[in-house]
Design an enzyme around this catalytic site. Structure first.
Site, PDB file in Angstrom:
ATOM      1  CB  SER A 190      -0.861  -0.007   1.106  1.00 61.07           C
ATOM      2  OG  SER A 190      -1.933   0.915   0.964  1.00 61.07           O
ATOM      3  CG  HIS A 192      -5.956  -2.489   1.235  1.00 63.09           C
ATOM      4  ND1 HIS A 192      -5.244  -1.964  -0.021  1.00 63.09           N
ATOM      5  CD2 HIS A 192      -5.120  -1.783   2.079  1.00 63.09           C
ATOM      6  CE1 HIS A 192      -4.283  -1.174   0.032  1.00 63.09           C
ATOM      7  NE2 HIS A 192      -4.344  -0.969   1.357  1.00 63.09           N
TER       8      HIS A 192
END
Length: 256
Positions: free
Chosen positions: A94, A229
């Site tokens: 990320s 995610h």
């Protein structure tokens, strides 16, 4: 073995002094070096894992958070300098993928080409989305809603008010630098790039991940895992296997 103090930036949870390569792990927004403890244990002694600790959290909680991704990248490169006696691979999840990209740029500019960049859970630097709702400007409740949605934090931690007061500033500060990041066009990397994503990650589409190929003249590959995610929490063994395989492949590749 290099004889240096790891300093504030680098944690070595499972030192592997005889390993031929190093893996530099860069955490997500609000994350810390300890997130990669399982990776360090699983990859030692074949790979020496260096986990990066950003300012503003855990043992660095009294330091202000960085003002930009570029500032973080410069700090990481300075801390890594004594550890470049053997090849390094950069693995970022990320926000960490953004930092890894900028670190790789700085290293290549200085004449050190990484073995590779592994970009997890993040769209390519040049791919932007309309920013209608800036997470770092939300109140604390709104910030916690975002954390819960991405399912990367144990809900028990979100119910501990004292702990929340400690971690929210770092989470907010990290989202601020991510949301203010502006890609600066420049020469592509020359090292291999591997993109990893979850198939239902709201933060990155398959197409956005594929655009990482535009940021290197080296080989590009992409792997899609089941999950959101934080797919890498449930897919940890397979992710670690893939990282090890990637390092082995890039080490064996002839210099270009």
């Amino acid at each position: 073995m290099v004889n240096v103090d790891t300093g504030a930036w680098i944690h070595r949870y499972a030192p592997a002094p005889d390993a031929p390569t190093r893996l530099v792990c860069l955490p997500h927004a609000g994350g810390s070096a300890s997130f990669f403890l399982p990776v360090a244990r699983a990859m030692s002694p074949e790979t020496d894992v260096l986990s990066i600790q950003y300012p503003g959290r855990q043992d660095r909680r009294h330091e202000p958070c960085a003002d930009s991704i570029e500032e973080l990248a410069h700090g990481v490169v300075e801390a890594l300098t004594p550890w470049l006696d053997r090849p390094v691979t950069l693995f970022g999840h990320s926000m960490g993928a953004m930092v890894a990209f900028e670190v790789a740029r700085l290293l290549e500019d200085a004449g050190t080409v990484p073995l590779g960049v592994i970009a997890s859970g993040r769209r390519a630097p040049s791919r932007t989305r309309p920013q209608q709702d800036l997470v770092h400007l939300r109140d604390d409740r709104g910030l916690m809603d975002e954390i819960r949605q991405l399912e990367g934090t144990d809900n028990r931690l979100l119910e501990d008010e004292e702990l929340l007061r400690m971690i929210l500033p770092a989470i907010r500060g990290d989202h601020r630098v991510v949301e203010r990041y502006v890609y600066r066009p420049g020469p592509p990397l020359t090292c291999p790039v591997l993109a990893l994503i979850g198939d239902i990650d709201p933060q990155v589409t398959d197409d956005e991940a594929s655009s990482w190929s535009e940021h290197t003249t080296g080989p590009f590959t992409k792997t899609v895992f089941p999950g959101g995610h934080f797919y890498l929490n449930s897919q940890a063994p397979e992710v670690i296997r893939l990282i090890s395989e990637h390092i082995g492949t890039t080490r064996a590749a002839p210099a270009r």
